[in-house]
Design a protein around this motif. Structure first.
Motif, mmCIF file in Angstrom:
data_model
loop_
_atom_site.group_PDB
_atom_site.id
_atom_site.type_symbol
_atom_site.label_atom_id
_atom_site.label_comp_id
_atom_site.label_asym_id
_atom_site.label_seq_id
_atom_site.Cartn_x
_atom_site.Cartn_y
_atom_site.Cartn_z
ATOM 1 N N ILE A 121 -11.205 3.999 0.696
ATOM 2 C CA ILE A 121 -12.330 4.829 1.109
ATOM 3 C C ILE A 121 -11.868 6.269 0.961
ATOM 4 O O ILE A 121 -10.919 6.696 1.622
ATOM 5 N N ALA A 122 -12.524 7.024 0.091
ATOM 6 C CA ALA A 122 -12.023 8.344 -0.287
ATOM 7 C C ALA A 122 -12.144 9.371 0.837
ATOM 8 O O ALA A 122 -11.213 10.152 1.079
ATOM 9 N N ALA A 123 -13.275 9.406 1.506
ATOM 10 C CA ALA A 123 -13.546 10.485 2.464
ATOM 11 C C ALA A 123 -13.513 9.981 3.902
ATOM 12 O O ALA A 123 -13.832 8.825 4.186
ATOM 13 N N GLY A 124 -13.114 10.875 4.797
ATOM 14 C CA GLY A 124 -13.096 10.541 6.219
ATOM 15 C C GLY A 124 -11.730 10.666 6.842
ATOM 16 O O GLY A 124 -11.573 10.501 8.051
ATOM 17 N N GLY A 125 -10.719 11.002 6.028
ATOM 18 C CA GLY A 125 -9.366 11.187 6.533
ATOM 19 C C GLY A 125 -8.914 12.621 6.338
ATOM 20 O O GLY A 125 -9.705 13.509 6.013
ATOM 21 N N SER A 126 -7.621 12.850 6.523
ATOM 22 C CA SER A 126 -7.096 14.208 6.411
ATOM 23 C C SER A 126 -7.043 14.696 4.962
ATOM 24 O O SER A 126 -7.057 15.903 4.706
ATOM 25 N N ARG A 127 -6.988 13.774 3.995
ATOM 26 C CA ARG A 127 -6.971 14.165 2.584
ATOM 27 C C ARG A 127 -8.328 14.711 2.156
ATOM 28 O O ARG A 127 -8.414 15.693 1.408
ATOM 29 N N GLU A 128 -9.388 14.072 2.597
ATOM 30 C CA GLU A 128 -10.746 14.516 2.276
ATOM 31 C C GLU A 128 -11.644 14.285 3.502
ATOM 32 O O GLU A 128 -12.156 13.184 3.697
ATOM 33 N N PRO A 129 -11.823 15.299 4.325
ATOM 34 C CA PRO A 129 -12.672 15.149 5.519
ATOM 35 C C PRO A 129 -14.111 14.819 5.126
ATOM 36 O O PRO A 129 -14.557 15.096 4.001
ATOM 37 N N LEU A 130 -14.833 14.232 6.070
ATOM 38 C CA LEU A 130 -16.241 13.943 5.833
ATOM 39 C C LEU A 130 -17.017 15.237 5.632
ATOM 40 O O LEU A 130 -16.754 16.249 6.277
ATOM 41 N N SER A 131 -17.986 15.191 4.751
ATOM 42 C CA SER A 131 -18.875 16.322 4.512
ATOM 43 C C SER A 131 -20.223 15.761 4.077
ATOM 44 O O SER A 131 -20.312 14.607 3.643
ATOM 45 N N PRO A 132 -21.277 16.555 4.181
ATOM 46 C CA PRO A 132 -22.575 16.067 3.696
ATOM 47 C C PRO A 132 -22.513 15.640 2.236
ATOM 48 O O PRO A 132 -23.146 14.657 1.833
ATOM 49 N N GLU B 99 -23.302 11.943 0.779
ATOM 50 C CA GLU B 99 -24.345 11.801 -0.245
ATOM 51 C C GLU B 99 -23.821 11.030 -1.450
ATOM 52 O O GLU B 99 -24.543 10.220 -2.057
ATOM 53 N N ALA B 100 -22.552 11.263 -1.793
ATOM 54 C CA ALA B 100 -21.944 10.584 -2.944
ATOM 55 C C ALA B 100 -21.396 9.203 -2.596
ATOM 56 O O ALA B 100 -20.879 8.500 -3.483
ATOM 57 N N GLY B 101 -21.493 8.791 -1.334
ATOM 58 C CA GLY B 101 -20.999 7.480 -0.925
ATOM 59 C C GLY B 101 -19.495 7.391 -0.852
ATOM 60 O O GLY B 101 -18.926 6.283 -0.872
ATOM 61 N N ARG B 102 -18.809 8.526 -0.713
ATOM 62 C CA ARG B 102 -17.353 8.520 -0.697
ATOM 63 C C ARG B 102 -16.790 8.100 0.663
ATOM 64 O O ARG B 102 -15.574 7.997 0.824
ATOM 65 N N HIS B 103 -17.652 7.850 1.634
ATOM 66 C CA HIS B 103 -17.226 7.333 2.938
ATOM 67 C C HIS B 103 -17.281 5.809 2.976
ATOM 68 O O HIS B 103 -17.036 5.204 4.025
ATOM 69 N N LEU B 104 -17.591 5.189 1.835
ATOM 70 C CA LEU B 104 -17.705 3.741 1.745
ATOM 71 C C LEU B 104 -16.608 3.175 0.843
ATOM 72 O O LEU B 104 -16.005 3.893 0.043
ATOM 73 N N MET B 105 -16.381 1.880 0.968
ATOM 74 C CA MET B 105 -15.281 1.222 0.261
ATOM 75 C C MET B 105 -15.525 1.137 -1.241
ATOM 76 O O MET B 105 -16.656 0.900 -1.678
ATOM 77 N N ARG B 106 -14.438 1.336 -1.985
ATOM 78 C CA ARG B 106 -14.483 1.176 -3.429
ATOM 79 C C ARG B 106 -13.310 0.314 -3.891
ATOM 80 O O ARG B 106 -12.225 0.385 -3.315
ATOM 81 N N MET B 107 -13.545 -0.485 -4.920
ATOM 82 C CA MET B 107 -12.489 -1.279 -5.551
ATOM 83 C C MET B 107 -12.403 -0.855 -7.010
ATOM 84 O O MET B 107 -13.417 -0.839 -7.717
ATOM 85 N N ARG B 108 -11.197 -0.495 -7.463
ATOM 86 C CA ARG B 108 -11.000 -0.017 -8.824
ATOM 87 C C ARG B 108 -10.223 -1.036 -9.644
ATOM 88 O O ARG B 108 -9.451 -1.821 -9.116
ATOM 89 N N ASN B 109 -10.468 -0.996 -10.955
ATOM 90 C CA ASN B 109 -9.662 -1.788 -11.888
ATOM 91 C C ASN B 109 -9.661 -3.267 -11.505
ATOM 92 O O ASN B 109 -8.613 -3.876 -11.268
ATOM 93 N N GLY B 110 -10.886 -3.833 -11.426
ATOM 94 C CA GLY B 110 -11.066 -5.190 -10.925
ATOM 95 C C GLY B 110 -10.161 -6.260 -11.525
ATOM 96 O O GLY B 110 -9.489 -6.988 -10.788
ATOM 97 N N PRO B 111 -10.086 -6.400 -12.868
ATOM 98 C CA PRO B 111 -9.244 -7.461 -13.450
ATOM 99 C C PRO B 111 -7.763 -7.332 -13.078
ATOM 100 O O PRO B 111 -7.113 -8.327 -12.749
ATOM 101 N N GLU B 112 -7.231 -6.108 -13.119
ATOM 102 C CA GLU B 112 -5.826 -5.925 -12.769
ATOM 103 C C GLU B 112 -5.604 -6.132 -11.280
ATOM 104 O O GLU B 112 -4.586 -6.684 -10.858
#
Length: 320
Positions: free
Chosen positions: A186-197, A201-214
């Protein structure tokens, strides 16, 4: 230390594949083929992680016949605490009446419950006291309903185990591969990237999975390695395992990891179709379901394995 009691709490409401597939514009059967999941328990609007954790913890204490005053430590494995601050475990301990217990959250993602067992076993031996380990999550609030990679998979629930002095945990393994930290995140919501409007809006406070096959291939290898390492610590091999309870990541991962471990599906507890992936809660829920189905018998050798975001992995061998 040994497990003296287990308990689970699963929300009443379930979302079926047809609803998710319709919302995402997917063909019928897509979710089941990709994940093995058919239903996902989802918390009620007024239901938080602590509510599920309390229900599971209370059930486990009752099952073990342990007085809350005899518990010295509560370890709550969760990726969805009630609040960013304070930790959720002290509130759960208070509501359970654990008046003499320390309490802390564990952020080890899907491997959190097995991490909790390993750490709880060590602390319990040191203190010669009971330890309560709970895995609980409300992942429906961290999942993007527009993302088929996560919306078809993740669910809510809680499970718990009471550790008491005695012989039961035969071997454990804990692993971490931080170089792959951004494969589930989850990209946003921690000290690296605080929450912002803008982040919301970009959904960066939600879970993402990258590079599915690997990620799939890595999860299979790490799940199998965790089991092999835990068995090595217990001085046993896979042929001695009576029951394997893997983290219910998805059915394909379970099957492929089982092949690498040399454990057949007949010895494997697979509940992902009915309960989905509730991260740290899947293994204790699976233990409860397995016992209800008569699959767990005292004296059996039980292997637990998990892999999750971080990437972290864990394994434990128990004499049930």
């Amino acid at each position: 230390m040994k497990i003296a009691g287990i308990g689970a709490a699963v929300p009443e409401r379930c979302i079926a594949n047809a609803e998710v597939e319709r919302q995402l514009g997917l063909e019928a059967g897509w979710a089941l083929r990709r994940t093995g999941v058919r239903l996902r328990p989802v918390a009620a609007p007024d239901e938080a992680t602590s509510d599920l954790a309390v229900r599971a913890g209370r059930a486990a204490l009752a099952d073990a016949g342990v007085n809350p005053h005899d518990v010295a430590l509560l370890l709550l494995a969760t990726s969805t605490p009630d609040h960013p601050l304070p930790p959720t475990a002290p509130q759960v301990a208070h509501r359970l009446g654990l008046m003499r217990a320390g309490a802390v959250d564990l952020a080890a993602a899907c491997a959190g419950f097995v991490y909790g067992l390993a750490l709880g076993e060590a602390m319990g031996r040191t203190m010669d006291a009971c330890v309560l380990v709970i895995g609980a999550n409300v992942l429906s609030r961290r999942t993007d309903p527009r993302d088929p990679m996560t919306a078809t998979l993740f669910a809510d629930g809680a499970g718990a185990a009471v550790l008491v002095p005695g012989e039961g945990v035969l071997g454990t393994y804990l692993g971490a591969h931080g170089e792959n930290w951004d494969e589930i995140f989850i990209a946003a919501g921690g000290s690296r990237e605080p929450l912002s409007p803008e982040a919301i809006e970009a959904g960066r406070h939600l879970m993402r999975m990258r590079n599915g096959p690997e990620l799939f291939r890595r999860a299979v290898r790490m799940m199998a390695q965790a089991g092999a390492k835990a068995l090595e610590a217990a001085q046993l091999d896979a042929s001695r395992v009576d029951v394997w309870v893997p983290h219910q990541a998805n059915r394909r991962i379970i099957r492929e990891a089982g092949k690498l471990l040399g454990i057949s599906m007949e010895r494997t507890v697979d509940i992902v179709e009915r309960y989905g992936n509730s991260s740290a809660a899947t293994i204790p829920i699976a233990l409860c379901v397995a016992r209800e189905r008569g699959l767990l018998i005292r004296g059996q050798i039980v292997l637990l394995t998990a892999v999750g975001a971080g990437l972290v992995s864990a394994g434990a061998v128990l004499r049930w």
